[in-house]
Design a protein around this motif. Structure first.
Motif, mmCIF file in Angstrom:
data_model
loop_
_atom_site.group_PDB
_atom_site.id
_atom_site.type_symbol
_atom_site.label_atom_id
_atom_site.label_comp_id
_atom_site.label_asym_id
_atom_site.label_seq_id
_atom_site.Cartn_x
_atom_site.Cartn_y
_atom_site.Cartn_z
ATOM 1 N N VAL A 179 0.852 -1.189 0.000
ATOM 2 C CA VAL A 179 0.000 0.000 0.000
ATOM 3 C C VAL A 179 0.886 1.236 0.000
ATOM 4 O O VAL A 179 0.866 2.035 -0.903
ATOM 5 C CB VAL A 179 -0.938 0.000 1.218
ATOM 6 N N LYS A 180 1.685 1.391 1.063
ATOM 7 C CA LYS A 180 2.642 2.497 1.066
ATOM 8 C C LYS A 180 3.748 2.258 2.073
ATOM 9 O O LYS A 180 3.566 1.513 3.039
ATOM 10 C CB LYS A 180 1.926 3.837 1.289
ATOM 11 N N ALA A 181 4.856 2.925 1.824
ATOM 12 C CA ALA A 181 6.012 2.787 2.702
ATOM 13 C C ALA A 181 5.924 3.818 3.812
ATOM 14 O O ALA A 181 5.344 4.892 3.625
ATOM 15 C CB ALA A 181 7.297 3.000 1.903
ATOM 16 N N PHE A 182 6.505 3.489 4.947
ATOM 17 C CA PHE A 182 6.618 4.464 6.021
ATOM 18 C C PHE A 182 7.632 5.524 5.627
ATOM 19 O O PHE A 182 8.705 5.198 5.113
ATOM 20 C CB PHE A 182 7.069 3.787 7.311
ATOM 21 N N LYS A 183 7.280 6.791 5.877
ATOM 22 C CA LYS A 183 8.258 7.864 5.651
ATOM 23 C C LYS A 183 9.402 7.658 6.619
ATOM 24 O O LYS A 183 10.558 7.872 6.296
ATOM 25 C CB LYS A 183 7.609 9.225 5.927
ATOM 26 N N LYS A 184 9.012 7.264 7.840
ATOM 27 C CA LYS A 184 10.001 7.027 8.879
ATOM 28 C C LYS A 184 9.699 5.652 9.455
ATOM 29 O O LYS A 184 8.699 5.486 10.141
ATOM 30 C CB LYS A 184 9.829 8.100 9.972
ATOM 31 N N PRO A 185 10.517 4.651 9.155
ATOM 32 C CA PRO A 185 10.268 3.317 9.691
ATOM 33 C C PRO A 185 10.194 3.345 11.220
ATOM 34 O O PRO A 185 10.919 4.101 11.857
ATOM 35 C CB PRO A 185 11.480 2.501 9.236
ATOM 36 N N VAL A 186 9.304 2.541 11.775
ATOM 37 C CA VAL A 186 9.169 2.472 13.229
ATOM 38 C C VAL A 186 9.984 1.281 13.709
ATOM 39 O O VAL A 186 9.700 0.133 13.364
ATOM 40 C CB VAL A 186 7.698 2.325 13.636
ATOM 41 N N THR A 187 11.027 1.573 14.487
ATOM 42 C CA THR A 187 11.944 0.511 14.886
ATOM 43 C C THR A 187 11.427 -0.264 16.092
ATOM 44 O O THR A 187 10.579 0.216 16.849
ATOM 45 C CB THR A 187 13.322 1.090 15.265
ATOM 46 N N LEU A 188 11.973 -1.455 16.249
ATOM 47 C CA LEU A 188 11.618 -2.301 17.379
ATOM 48 C C LEU A 188 11.937 -1.588 18.703
ATOM 49 O O LEU A 188 11.153 -1.644 19.652
ATOM 50 C CB LEU A 188 12.395 -3.624 17.295
ATOM 51 N N ALA A 189 13.070 -0.910 18.751
ATOM 52 C CA ALA A 189 13.475 -0.210 19.968
ATOM 53 C C ALA A 189 12.441 0.851 20.334
ATOM 54 O O ALA A 189 12.081 1.004 21.503
ATOM 55 C CB ALA A 189 14.854 0.428 19.772
ATOM 56 N N GLU A 190 11.944 1.576 19.335
ATOM 57 C CA GLU A 190 10.927 2.595 19.607
ATOM 58 C C GLU A 190 9.637 1.965 20.116
ATOM 59 O O GLU A 190 8.983 2.469 21.023
ATOM 60 C CB GLU A 190 10.627 3.386 18.326
ATOM 61 N N MET A 191 9.275 0.825 19.518
ATOM 62 C CA MET A 191 8.047 0.167 19.940
ATOM 63 C C MET A 191 8.173 -0.377 21.348
ATOM 64 O O MET A 191 7.238 -0.315 22.130
ATOM 65 C CB MET A 191 7.688 -0.947 18.943
ATOM 66 N N LYS A 192 9.355 -0.889 21.665
ATOM 67 C CA LYS A 192 9.580 -1.407 23.014
ATOM 68 C C LYS A 192 9.505 -0.287 24.042
ATOM 69 O O LYS A 192 9.129 -0.511 25.187
ATOM 70 C CB LYS A 192 10.952 -2.079 23.105
ATOM 71 N N ALA A 193 9.908 0.913 23.618
ATOM 72 C CA ALA A 193 9.944 2.043 24.548
ATOM 73 C C ALA A 193 8.571 2.693 24.705
ATOM 74 O O ALA A 193 8.394 3.560 25.556
ATOM 75 C CB ALA A 193 10.963 3.077 24.048
ATOM 76 N N GLU A 194 7.622 2.299 23.895
ATOM 77 C CA GLU A 194 6.298 2.921 23.912
ATOM 78 C C GLU A 194 5.337 2.130 24.820
ATOM 79 O O GLU A 194 4.983 1.002 24.499
ATOM 80 C CB GLU A 194 5.772 2.975 22.468
ATOM 81 N N PRO A 195 4.921 2.728 25.932
ATOM 82 C CA PRO A 195 4.061 1.993 26.886
ATOM 83 C C PRO A 195 2.765 1.496 26.244
ATOM 84 O O PRO A 195 2.267 0.432 26.603
ATOM 85 C CB PRO A 195 3.762 3.039 27.967
ATOM 86 N N ALA A 196 2.230 2.229 25.293
ATOM 87 C CA ALA A 196 0.972 1.830 24.652
ATOM 88 C C ALA A 196 1.133 0.533 23.864
ATOM 89 O O ALA A 196 0.147 -0.107 23.500
ATOM 90 C CB ALA A 196 0.476 2.950 23.739
ATOM 91 N N LEU A 197 2.379 0.155 23.604
ATOM 92 C CA LEU A 197 2.621 -1.048 22.803
ATOM 93 C C LEU A 197 3.183 -2.198 23.640
ATOM 94 O O LEU A 197 3.703 -3.170 23.092
ATOM 95 C CB LEU A 197 3.592 -0.724 21.652
ATOM 96 N N SER A 198 3.041 -2.089 24.948
ATOM 97 C CA SER A 198 3.666 -3.109 25.797
ATOM 98 C C SER A 198 3.039 -4.499 25.595
ATOM 99 O O SER A 198 3.654 -5.503 25.928
ATOM 100 C CB SER A 198 3.589 -2.699 27.265
ATOM 101 N N ASN A 199 1.828 -4.542 25.052
ATOM 102 C CA ASN A 199 1.199 -5.844 24.817
ATOM 103 C C ASN A 199 1.345 -6.327 23.377
ATOM 104 O O ASN A 199 0.751 -7.331 22.993
ATOM 105 C CB ASN A 199 -0.290 -5.779 25.152
#
Length: 136
Positions: A87-107
DNA sequence: GCCAACGTTGGC
DNA sequence: GCCAACGTTGGC
């Protein structure tokens, strides 16, 4: 409408190759949990495309173009594939480290069960990741 | 290249 | 049906 995340090693099948191909069948799933997720995908569902091993980031968004069918690379009826198209590419890829650091994504299934190659994403998680990638 | 996590297999 | 051994995946 459901949301998913699939992993690929860029060596094996990269986002760039996917875009060039316009569409691909998602093969190589040899894990029952991942297989069940493939079977649950419906046409039009949106899918994050994650680069494992190298990159370690969500790099783009795909859509389910065709629901599951027999994996053409094997005779074994246990395994299925789905067709995906970019569909489309991310302008800024979201890295695993960023996701791990995001409390909303802890699950996030990706974080909780790292080895699962096809995993579900909740709607809330989807929107969070979209914002992190400046995709809103 | 190492190691942790996890799934699968096979012996009992 | 349990559990140890083994293989695979993926992050670091």
């Amino acid at each position: 409408m459901a949301y998913w995340l699939v992993k690929s090693e860029p060596f094996k099948y990269s986002w760039d190759q996917f875009v060039k191909d316009k569409q691909t069948f998602w093969d190589g799933v040899r894990n029952y949990q991942a297989r069940n997720n493939l079977k649950a995908m419906q046409k039009g569902d949106e899918v994050f495309f994650y680069h494992s091993n190298e990159g370690l980031a969500i790099v783009g968004i795909a859509k389910v173009a065709k629901e599951h069918y027999q994996d053409p690379t094997t005779e074994d009826p246990n395994w299925v594939v789905v067709d995906l198209k970019p569909v489309k590419a991310f302008k800024k890829p979201v890295t695993l480290a960023e996701m791990k650091a995001e409390p909303a994504l802890s699950n996030l299934a990706l974080i909780r069960q790292g080895r699962l190659s096809v995993c579900p994403v909740t709607e809330a998680e989807w929107h969070t990741i979209m914002e992190m990638g400046n995709m809103q």
